[in-house]
Design an enzyme around this catalytic site. Structure first.
Site, PDB file in Angstrom:
ATOM      1  N   GLU A   1       2.182   0.300   0.855  1.00 55.34           N
ATOM      2  CA  GLU A   1       3.389  -0.219   1.524  1.00 55.34           C
ATOM      3  C   GLU A   1       3.148  -1.649   2.026  1.00 55.34           C
ATOM      4  O   GLU A   1       3.512  -2.008   3.140  1.00 55.34           O
ATOM      5  CB  GLU A   1       3.856   0.723   2.626  1.00 55.34           C
ATOM      6  CG  GLU A   1       4.222   2.082   2.050  1.00 55.34           C
ATOM      7  CD  GLU A   1       5.352   2.779   2.763  1.00 55.34           C
ATOM      8  OE1 GLU A   1       6.104   2.123   3.495  1.00 55.34           O
ATOM      9  OE2 GLU A   1       5.487   3.995   2.542  1.00 55.34           O
TER      10      GLU A   1
ATOM     11  N   THR B   1       5.683   0.827  -7.691  1.00 61.33           N
ATOM     12  CA  THR B   1       4.460   0.205  -8.203  1.00 61.33           C
ATOM     13  C   THR B   1       4.246   0.547  -9.683  1.00 61.33           C
ATOM     14  O   THR B   1       4.515   1.668 -10.116  1.00 61.33           O
ATOM     15  CB  THR B   1       3.247   0.699  -7.392  1.00 61.33           C
ATOM     16  OG1 THR B   1       3.469   0.384  -6.022  1.00 61.33           O
ATOM     17  CG2 THR B   1       1.947   0.054  -7.861  1.00 61.33           C
TER      18      THR B   1
ATOM     19  N   GLY C   1       9.246   5.443  -6.904  1.00 59.36           N
ATOM     20  CA  GLY C   1       8.559   4.819  -8.048  1.00 59.36           C
ATOM     21  C   GLY C   1       8.786   3.332  -8.134  1.00 59.36           C
ATOM     22  O   GLY C   1       9.696   2.876  -8.849  1.00 59.36           O
TER      23      GLY C   1
ATOM     24  N   ARG D   1     -22.656  16.146  22.958  1.00 59.82           N
ATOM     25  CA  ARG D   1     -23.920  15.745  22.334  1.00 59.82           C
ATOM     26  C   ARG D   1     -24.854  15.118  23.372  1.00 59.82           C
ATOM     27  O   ARG D   1     -24.454  14.198  24.099  1.00 59.82           O
ATOM     28  CB  ARG D   1     -23.618  14.736  21.211  1.00 59.82           C
ATOM     29  CG  ARG D   1     -24.833  14.131  20.547  1.00 59.82           C
ATOM     30  CD  ARG D   1     -25.517  15.115  19.653  1.00 59.82           C
ATOM     31  NE  ARG D   1     -26.580  14.482  18.884  1.00 59.82           N
ATOM     32  CZ  ARG D   1     -27.471  15.165  18.182  1.00 59.82           C
ATOM     33  NH1 ARG D   1     -27.418  16.500  18.141  1.00 59.82           N
ATOM     34  NH2 ARG D   1     -28.415  14.546  17.503  1.00 59.82           N
TER      35      ARG D   1
ATOM     36  N   THR E   1      -0.098  -4.618   1.337  1.00 56.37           N
ATOM     37  CA  THR E   1      -1.475  -4.767   1.831  1.00 56.37           C
ATOM     38  C   THR E   1      -1.444  -5.600   3.117  1.00 56.37           C
ATOM     39  O   THR E   1      -0.442  -6.251   3.429  1.00 56.37           O
ATOM     40  CB  THR E   1      -2.363  -5.493   0.793  1.00 56.37           C
ATOM     41  OG1 THR E   1      -1.856  -6.832   0.646  1.00 56.37           O
ATOM     42  CG2 THR E   1      -2.360  -4.780  -0.563  1.00 56.37           C
TER      43      THR E   1
ATOM     44  N   ILE F   1       1.933   7.133  -7.574  1.00 49.26           N
ATOM     45  CA  ILE F   1       3.168   7.611  -6.952  1.00 49.26           C
ATOM     46  C   ILE F   1       2.893   8.867  -6.108  1.00 49.26           C
ATOM     47  O   ILE F   1       2.578   9.934  -6.641  1.00 49.26           O
ATOM     48  CB  ILE F   1       4.258   7.857  -8.019  1.00 49.26           C
ATOM     49  CG1 ILE F   1       4.467   6.586  -8.856  1.00 49.26           C
ATOM     50  CG2 ILE F   1       5.555   8.317  -7.353  1.00 49.26           C
ATOM     51  CD1 ILE F   1       4.784   5.326  -8.056  1.00 49.26           C
TER      52      ILE F   1
ATOM     53  N   PRO G   1       1.379  -0.173 -13.196  1.00 45.12           N
ATOM     54  CA  PRO G   1      -0.030  -0.519 -13.411  1.00 45.12           C
ATOM     55  C   PRO G   1      -0.279  -2.026 -13.281  1.00 45.12           C
ATOM     56  O   PRO G   1      -1.294  -2.442 -12.735  1.00 45.12           O
ATOM     57  CB  PRO G   1      -0.291  -0.028 -14.841  1.00 45.12           C
ATOM     58  CG  PRO G   1       0.673   1.104 -15.022  1.00 45.12           C
ATOM     59  CD  PRO G   1       1.899   0.704 -14.250  1.00 45.12           C
TER      60      PRO G   1
ATOM     61  N   GLY H   1       1.711  -4.581  -8.343  1.00 49.58           N
ATOM     62  CA  GLY H   1       1.593  -3.888  -7.065  1.00 49.58           C
ATOM     63  C   GLY H   1       2.208  -4.741  -5.974  1.00 49.58           C
ATOM     64  O   GLY H   1       3.382  -4.578  -5.637  1.00 49.58           O
ATOM     65  N   SER H   2       1.426  -5.694  -5.467  1.00 48.42           N
ATOM     66  CA  SER H   2       1.956  -6.594  -4.433  1.00 48.42           C
ATOM     67  C   SER H   2       3.162  -7.374  -4.952  1.00 48.42           C
ATOM     68  O   SER H   2       4.136  -7.604  -4.228  1.00 48.42           O
ATOM     69  CB  SER H   2       0.867  -7.574  -3.984  1.00 48.42           C
ATOM     70  OG  SER H   2      -0.236  -6.883  -3.459  1.00 48.42           O
TER      71      SER H   2
HETATM   72  C1  LIG Z   1      -2.872   6.579  -2.384  1.00 46.18           C
HETATM   73  C2  LIG Z   1      -1.793   5.608  -2.770  1.00 46.18           C
HETATM   74  C3  LIG Z   1      -0.469   6.026  -2.717  1.00 46.18           C
HETATM   75  C4  LIG Z   1       0.547   5.153  -3.107  1.00 46.18           C
HETATM   76  N1  LIG Z   1       1.847   5.588  -3.126  1.00 46.18           N
HETATM   77  C5  LIG Z   1       2.808   4.812  -3.693  1.00 46.18           C
HETATM   78  C6  LIG Z   1       4.137   5.318  -3.895  1.00 46.18           C
HETATM   79  O1  LIG Z   1       4.456   6.442  -3.497  1.00 46.18           O
HETATM   80  N2  LIG Z   1       5.038   4.525  -4.526  1.00 46.18           N
HETATM   81  C7  LIG Z   1       4.738   3.270  -4.960  1.00 46.18           C
HETATM   82  O2  LIG Z   1       5.602   2.618  -5.539  1.00 46.18           O
HETATM   83  N3  LIG Z   1       3.478   2.746  -4.777  1.00 46.18           N
HETATM   84  C8  LIG Z   1       2.527   3.506  -4.173  1.00 46.18           C
HETATM   85  N4  LIG Z   1       1.242   2.999  -4.000  1.00 46.18           N
HETATM   86  C9  LIG Z   1       0.949   1.668  -4.492  1.00 46.18           C
HETATM   87  C10 LIG Z   1       0.645   0.656  -3.397  1.00 46.18           C
HETATM   88  O3  LIG Z   1       1.806   0.319  -2.711  1.00 46.18           O
HETATM   89  C11 LIG Z   1      -0.050  -0.533  -4.067  1.00 46.18           C
HETATM   90  O4  LIG Z   1      -1.361  -0.106  -4.384  1.00 46.18           O
HETATM   91  C12 LIG Z   1      -0.072  -1.773  -3.186  1.00 46.18           C
HETATM   92  O5  LIG Z   1       1.211  -2.338  -3.117  1.00 46.18           O
HETATM   93  C13 LIG Z   1      -1.038  -2.843  -3.680  1.00 46.18           C
HETATM   94  O6  LIG Z   1      -0.836  -3.111  -5.041  1.00 46.18           O
HETATM   95  P1  LIG Z   1      -2.084  -3.119  -6.048  1.00 46.18           P
HETATM   96  O7  LIG Z   1      -2.852  -1.862  -5.798  1.00 46.18           O
HETATM   97  O8  LIG Z   1      -1.564  -3.351  -7.410  1.00 46.18           O
HETATM   98  O9  LIG Z   1      -2.981  -4.325  -5.562  1.00 46.18           O
HETATM   99  P2  LIG Z   1      -2.798  -5.868  -5.971  1.00 46.18           P
HETATM  100  O10 LIG Z   1      -1.381  -6.287  -5.743  1.00 46.18           O
HETATM  101  O11 LIG Z   1      -3.368  -6.077  -7.300  1.00 46.18           O
HETATM  102  O12 LIG Z   1      -3.702  -6.579  -4.879  1.00 46.18           O
HETATM  103  C14 LIG Z   1      -5.118  -6.697  -5.008  1.00 46.18           C
HETATM  104  C15 LIG Z   1      -5.624  -7.592  -3.882  1.00 46.18           C
HETATM  105  O13 LIG Z   1      -5.048  -8.901  -3.999  1.00 46.18           O
HETATM  106  C16 LIG Z   1      -4.388  -9.238  -2.769  1.00 46.18           C
HETATM  107  N5  LIG Z   1      -3.211 -10.064  -3.078  1.00 46.18           N
HETATM  108  C17 LIG Z   1      -2.245  -9.842  -4.012  1.00 46.18           C
HETATM  109  N6  LIG Z   1      -1.332 -10.816  -3.972  1.00 46.18           N
HETATM  110  C18 LIG Z   1      -1.709 -11.650  -2.983  1.00 46.18           C
HETATM  111  C19 LIG Z   1      -1.155 -12.850  -2.428  1.00 46.18           C
HETATM  112  N7  LIG Z   1       0.015 -13.371  -2.869  1.00 46.18           N
HETATM  113  N8  LIG Z   1      -1.831 -13.468  -1.431  1.00 46.18           N
HETATM  114  C20 LIG Z   1      -2.988 -12.940  -0.951  1.00 46.18           C
HETATM  115  N9  LIG Z   1      -3.545 -11.799  -1.420  1.00 46.18           N
HETATM  116  C21 LIG Z   1      -2.915 -11.181  -2.417  1.00 46.18           C
HETATM  117  C22 LIG Z   1      -4.022  -7.909  -2.131  1.00 46.18           C
HETATM  118  O14 LIG Z   1      -3.824  -8.043  -0.738  1.00 46.18           O
HETATM  119  C23 LIG Z   1      -5.232  -7.084  -2.489  1.00 46.18           C
HETATM  120  O15 LIG Z   1      -6.262  -7.329  -1.579  1.00 46.18           O
HETATM  121  C24 LIG Z   1       0.226   3.837  -3.544  1.00 46.18           C
HETATM  122  C25 LIG Z   1      -1.119   3.431  -3.560  1.00 46.18           C
HETATM  123  C26 LIG Z   1      -2.117   4.297  -3.193  1.00 46.18           C
HETATM  124  C27 LIG Z   1      -3.536   3.814  -3.258  1.00 46.18           C
END
Ligand SMILES: Cc1cc2nc3c(=O)[nH]c(=O)nc-3n(C[C@H](O)[C@H](O)[C@H](O)COP(=O)(O)OP(=O)(O)OC[C@H]3O[C@@H](n4cnc5c(N)ncnc54)[C@H](O)[C@@H]3O)c2cc1C
Length: 383
Positions: A363, A126, A124, A268, A365, A157, A128, A131-132
């Site tokens: 893990e 990430t 746990g 095919r 982007t 998660i 809402p 994320g990054s």
């Molecule tokens: C199916 C699935 C399973 C997952 N499982 C887990 C889990 O088990 N545990 C957990 O903790 N998380 C989990 N995640 C979360 C995942 O790690 C996050 O979705 C990921 O880290 C991206 O965060 P975000 O979705 O908030 O995107 P954001 O961080 O909002 O990013 C949105 C966009 O902005 C870009 N961006 C952001 N910051 C920058 C920067 N500084 N420079 C350039 N570009 C940038 C990103 O590359 C992306 O294109 C999961 C996600 C999914 C979809």
């Protein structure tokens, strides 16, 4: 680096390959449609020793090196990424973090159950709103006598609704950014912890993904993993190895794309001959093959560095970045080989593309990995 597998590595890969062919691949499409993998798969992964790979035997693990772990992960990814992810998270992110950072009591309490499949873990980090920028997380753990009360929420998660324990990251101090973060082992049935399933995913539909909402969840201070303020180090060290596991899963997807594309191209017929005779179809297939080989070598390199005790974090980012993008390319190319039939779910390539798509997102982007690699090479942080 010796690229020949040892007898033991060959045997473990064979075991995984047979298991996947028998118990995963035949069900993957149905699990995808039903939005749930058969939960019995967890116990079967445990019985084979896969959920304890690289965990010391004294804690119920099956030992083994990281290349064996990569080989098993690749085979699972080749069969069904939803199953692969169950193992990558419960073993790769949770059990291995407990083995590396946990107290003796935490290891004895959780590792034997996680390795056998009796219990499942989730990770746990990430939220809402973060994320990054994981170091900006806002879930808070407040001391209360000998306990902590944890309040906040976690998003996306993996294993969220199935897990028995959450390796959860929360802010314990006033220090900003990563310095104020600690890690806790929170039983998933703790009062105040609500798990909300996330539905409607593009891919990985068989996986139990959840939002976790914590309202004053009470845990003893002994639930903290590693010293206070070290939680971000726990998370980042888990993810450095976790990215190798994602990369291995991507190699599995890419290999499945190659297998499917070659088989279909040989069956095919168009213009009076199999489509394998058309050079532009051969180009699609050779592009997939090159991606498979390159992604596999980059991933094996990470395992080799870990097993030799060398630094590996940047190589892990390189492998994850390349393999994630490659898996998407391979699935897209395989779908092209299938023509219109690739677009319907009677054939496997549509699912491979949907499952592959998340690999450039979680893990770290692809953009974040480019920044990590750039920082490692230039010494300048763009964060
Ligand atoms: C199916 C699935 C399973 C997952 N499982 C887990 C889990 O088990 N545990 C957990 O903790 N998380 C989990 N995640 C979360 C995942 O790690 C996050 O979705 C990921 O880290 C991206 O965060 P975000 O979705 O908030 O995107 P954001 O961080 O909002 O990013 C949105 C966009 O902005 C870009 N961006 C952001 N910051 C920058 C920067 N500084 N420079 C350039 N570009 C940038 C990103 O590359 C992306 O294109 C999961 C996600 C999914 C979809």
């Amino acid at each position: 680096m010796d690229l020949a597998l040892t007898e033991e590595q060959t045997a473990v890969r064979g075991l995984a390959r047979d298991f996947v062919a028998r118990e995963v691949t035949p069900h993957a499409a149905d699990w995808d449609r039903a939005e749930s993998v058969d939960r019995g798969i967890v116990a079967r992964l445990g019985a084979l020793g896969f959920l304890g790979l690289t965990v010391p035997e004294e804690y119920g693990g099956s030992g083994g090196d990281h290349l064996s772990y990569v080989l098993v992960t690749e085979e699972l990814g080749r069969g069904d990424s939803s199953v692969r992810g169950i193992l990558s998270v419960s073993l790769g992110l949770v059990a291995k973090s407990i083995a590396a950072w946990g107290s003796e009591e935490q290891k004895r309490e959780w590792l034997p159950r996680l390795c056998s499949g009796e219990a499942l873990g989730c990770f746990g980090l990430t939220e809402p709103g973060t994320g990054s920028d994981a170091a900006g997380l806002t879930t808070r753990a407040v001391p209360d006598g000998d306990d902590y009360l944890i309040t906040g929420s976690k998003m996306f998660i993996t294993n969220g609704t199935w897990a028995d324990v959450v390796l959860l990251f929360a802010r314990t101090g006033e220090a900003p950014g990563h310095r104020g973060i600690s890690a806790f082992l929170v039983p998933a049935d703790a009062p105040g912890l609500e798990r909300r399933p996330v539905h409607g995913k593009l891919g990985l539909r068989g996986q139990a993904t959840a939002e976790l909402v914590l309202d004053a969840v009470r845990v003893p201070a002994t639930a903290m993993v590693a010293p206070a303020g070290k939680g971000f180090s726990v998370a980042m060290s888990a993810l450095a190895k976790g990215r190798m596991s994602v990369a291995a899963g991507c190699v599995g997807i890419a290999q499945a794309c190659l297998d499917a594309a070659v088989a279909y191209a040989g069956e095919r017929e168009q213009f009076g001959k199999t489509i394998a005779h058309h050079q532009l179809v051969q180009e699609l297939i050779s592009d997939i093959a090159v991606d498979v080989a390159a992604a596999r070598l980059l991933t094996w390199q990470v395992a080799d560095l870990i097993d030799r005790g060398e630094p590996f974090a940047t190589e892990s980012s390189v492998a994850k970045l390349f393999a994630g993008e490659a898996a998407v390319r391979c699935a897209n190319n395989a779908l092209q080989v299938f023509g219109g039939y690739g677009y319907i779910d009677e054939y496997p390539v549509g699912k491979l593309l949907r499952d592959a798509r998340v690999m450039t997102l979680y893990e770290g982007t692809s953009q974040i990995h480019k920044l990590l690699i750039g920082r490692a090479l230039t010494g300048v942080s763009a964060f």
